[in-house]
Motif scaffolding. Structure first.
Motif: not given
Length: 93
Positions: A20, A24, A47, A51, A75, A78-79, A82
């Motif tokens: 990560f 992240e 972590n 996720v 993911m 999370l992207t 972010q």
């Protein structure tokens, strides 16, 4: 996301930075609270579970370890988080 689950299974004591980015890791710490079962887990595994929880993993005591599909969903989420975070800080564009 196969590589992420394999890293956490083969080298669970590896640092979270092995898979990560610092951003992240920071976002995961802010957004997803630790479960009682994972609070003492190594950073990489902790972590990965965070996720997976973004992808729908419940993390109950009787649940199997998170699979590729739920990690992939996490993911992706999370992207997106972010990207929004970086846009809010005017880092992008």
């Amino acid at each position: 996301m196969f590589w992420l689950t394999m890293i956490s299974r083969c080298a669970p004591q590896a640092p979270a930075e092995a898979a990560f980015t610092p951003t992240e890791i920071e976002l995961l710490e802010r957004i997803v609270p630790d479960l009682p079962l994972t609070a003492q887990a190594p950073p990489l595994l902790r972590n990965l579970i965070k996720v997976a929880r973004l992808g729908g993993y419940l993390g109950r005591a009787s649940d199997a370890p998170p699979g590729n599909t739920v990690v992939w969903r996490g993911m992706r989420r999370l992207t997106d988080i972010q990207l929004g975070y970086e846009l809010a800080l005017n880092r992008s564009g």
